[in-house]
Design a protein around this motif. Structure first.
Motif, PDB file in Angstrom:
ATOM      1  N   UNK A 113      26.103 -17.020 -39.153  1.00  0.00           N
ATOM      2  CA  UNK A 113      25.098 -17.888 -38.525  1.00  0.00           C
ATOM      3  C   UNK A 113      25.004 -17.505 -37.043  1.00  0.00           C
ATOM      4  N   UNK A 114      23.848 -17.722 -36.422  1.00  0.00           N
ATOM      5  CA  UNK A 114      23.659 -17.264 -35.046  1.00  0.00           C
ATOM      6  C   UNK A 114      24.730 -17.775 -34.088  1.00  0.00           C
ATOM      7  N   UNK A 115      25.141 -19.021 -34.248  1.00  0.00           N
ATOM      8  CA  UNK A 115      26.102 -19.599 -33.307  1.00  0.00           C
ATOM      9  C   UNK A 115      27.421 -18.817 -33.306  1.00  0.00           C
ATOM     10  N   UNK A 116      27.871 -18.464 -34.501  1.00  0.00           N
ATOM     11  CA  UNK A 116      29.123 -17.717 -34.609  1.00  0.00           C
ATOM     12  C   UNK A 116      28.983 -16.325 -33.980  1.00  0.00           C
ATOM     13  N   UNK A 117      27.848 -15.719 -34.269  1.00  0.00           N
ATOM     14  CA  UNK A 117      27.547 -14.391 -33.732  1.00  0.00           C
ATOM     15  C   UNK A 117      27.541 -14.446 -32.204  1.00  0.00           C
ATOM     16  N   UNK A 118      26.837 -15.455 -31.694  1.00  0.00           N
ATOM     17  CA  UNK A 118      26.711 -15.623 -30.246  1.00  0.00           C
ATOM     18  C   UNK A 118      28.076 -15.883 -29.600  1.00  0.00           C
ATOM     19  N   UNK A 119      28.802 -16.836 -30.155  1.00  0.00           N
ATOM     20  CA  UNK A 119      30.095 -17.206 -29.575  1.00  0.00           C
ATOM     21  C   UNK A 119      31.057 -16.022 -29.538  1.00  0.00           C
ATOM     22  N   UNK A 120      31.020 -15.211 -30.602  1.00  0.00           N
ATOM     23  CA  UNK A 120      31.917 -14.049 -30.655  1.00  0.00           C
ATOM     24  C   UNK A 120      31.587 -13.072 -29.534  1.00  0.00           C
ATOM     25  N   UNK A 121      30.302 -12.882 -29.256  1.00  0.00           N
ATOM     26  CA  UNK A 121      29.918 -11.917 -28.223  1.00  0.00           C
ATOM     27  C   UNK A 121      30.042 -12.473 -26.815  1.00  0.00           C
ATOM     28  N   UNK A 122      29.911 -13.775 -26.694  1.00  0.00           N
ATOM     29  CA  UNK A 122      30.012 -14.380 -25.369  1.00  0.00           C
ATOM     30  C   UNK A 122      31.472 -14.535 -24.951  1.00  0.00           C
ATOM     31  N   UNK A 123      32.354 -14.606 -25.934  1.00  0.00           N
ATOM     32  CA  UNK A 123      33.774 -14.798 -25.644  1.00  0.00           C
ATOM     33  C   UNK A 123      34.420 -13.499 -25.157  1.00  0.00           C
ATOM     34  N   UNK A 124      35.481 -13.645 -24.392  1.00  0.00           N
ATOM     35  CA  UNK A 124      36.188 -12.436 -23.947  1.00  0.00           C
ATOM     36  C   UNK A 124      37.537 -12.334 -24.657  1.00  0.00           C
ATOM     37  N   UNK A 125      37.741 -13.249 -25.615  1.00  0.00           N
ATOM     38  CA  UNK A 125      39.027 -13.223 -26.318  1.00  0.00           C
ATOM     39  C   UNK A 125      38.912 -12.548 -27.673  1.00  0.00           C
ATOM     40  N   UNK A 126      39.157 -11.267 -27.700  1.00  0.00           N
ATOM     41  CA  UNK A 126      39.124 -10.523 -28.942  1.00  0.00           C
ATOM     42  C   UNK A 126      40.447  -9.795 -29.079  1.00  0.00           C
ATOM     43  N   UNK A 127      40.730  -9.446 -30.300  1.00  0.00           N
ATOM     44  CA  UNK A 127      41.947  -8.673 -30.500  1.00  0.00           C
ATOM     45  C   UNK A 127      41.647  -7.192 -30.284  1.00  0.00           C
ATOM     46  N   UNK A 128      40.603  -6.723 -30.925  1.00  0.00           N
ATOM     47  CA  UNK A 128      40.285  -5.288 -30.851  1.00  0.00           C
ATOM     48  C   UNK A 128      38.951  -4.989 -30.208  1.00  0.00           C
ATOM     49  N   UNK A 129      38.010  -5.877 -30.398  1.00  0.00           N
ATOM     50  CA  UNK A 129      36.659  -5.602 -29.914  1.00  0.00           C
ATOM     51  C   UNK A 129      36.598  -5.654 -28.389  1.00  0.00           C
ATOM     52  N   UNK A 130      35.883  -4.706 -27.792  1.00  0.00           N
ATOM     53  CA  UNK A 130      35.764  -4.771 -26.326  1.00  0.00           C
ATOM     54  C   UNK A 130      34.902  -5.961 -25.919  1.00  0.00           C
ATOM     55  N   UNK A 131      35.030  -6.388 -24.679  1.00  0.00           N
ATOM     56  CA  UNK A 131      34.192  -7.485 -24.188  1.00  0.00           C
ATOM     57  C   UNK A 131      32.909  -6.902 -23.606  1.00  0.00           C
ATOM     58  N   UNK A 132      31.798  -7.466 -24.045  1.00  0.00           N
ATOM     59  CA  UNK A 132      30.498  -7.001 -23.547  1.00  0.00           C
ATOM     60  C   UNK A 132      29.923  -8.023 -22.592  1.00  0.00           C
ATOM     61  N   UNK A 133      29.059  -7.554 -21.719  1.00  0.00           N
ATOM     62  CA  UNK A 133      28.383  -8.471 -20.805  1.00  0.00           C
ATOM     63  C   UNK A 133      26.914  -8.486 -21.174  1.00  0.00           C
ATOM     64  N   UNK A 134      26.615  -9.205 -22.251  1.00  0.00           N
ATOM     65  CA  UNK A 134      25.248  -9.244 -22.762  1.00  0.00           C
ATOM     66  C   UNK A 134      24.585 -10.567 -22.411  1.00  0.00           C
ATOM     67  N   UNK A 135      23.290 -10.520 -22.184  1.00  0.00           N
ATOM     68  CA  UNK A 135      22.568 -11.767 -21.922  1.00  0.00           C
ATOM     69  C   UNK A 135      22.286 -12.437 -23.265  1.00  0.00           C
TER      70      UNK A 135
END
Ligand code: HEC
Length: 110
Positions: free
Chosen positions: A72-94
């Motif tokens: 769902x969009x909210x989950x997608x958004x929250x994952x990308x807006x968050x900086x807490x990932x195990x492996x995924x790099x943090x992106x600075x997306x609008x």
């Protein structure tokens, strides 16, 4: 007058290349989101990929990037807006860019 005509022709000739469709823009962003491309881990279609494997106590452990096409969009958004990932790099997306990426993965499914 001639000059105006010439400029008009130039605008027509070059203008066309500079207009990209929403699909093209979204594809570009997925491959180049100011950082490592999403496809490198989540695959071209976003359905996820096995990134590596290792053996631990006689078991094979898989390192995976998950399928991101069914969220769902909210989950997608929250994952990308968050900086807490195990492996995924943090992106600075609008927010707009995140929406575009979400749209891209939905379009791909069609
Ligand atoms: C280096 C590999 C890598 C790259 C590049 C990457 N991801 Fe991820 N992504 C992961 C992994 C692994 C996870 C699982 C969480 C974790 O371990 O960080 C994840 C999680 C996610 C999630 C959350 C999935 C869920 O089920 O909650 C989303 C959404 C996501 N990634 C989208 C993207 C997008 C969009 C891009 C490009 C801007 C991207 N990822 C780039 C590896 C990557």
């Amino acid at each position: 007058m001639r000059l105006v005509g010439l400029m008009f022709v130039i605008v027509l000739a070059y203008g066309e290349d500079s207009f990209i469709t929403k699909e093209e823009y979204a594809k570009m962003l997925y491959h180049n989101p100011r950082g490592i491309g999403c496809q490198k881990c989540h695959g071209e279609d976003g359905k996820g990929k096995i990134l590596g494997r290792y053996r631990e106590q006689n078991r094979t452990i898989l390192i995976k990037a998950p399928d991101i096409t069914k969220l769902p969009f909210k989950k997608f958004y929250d994952a990308l807006a968050s900086s807490k990932h195990r492996l995924m790099p943090h992106y600075f997306l609008t927010k707009k860019e995140i929406k575009t990426l979400y749209y891209y993965l939905k379009v791909k499914k069609r």
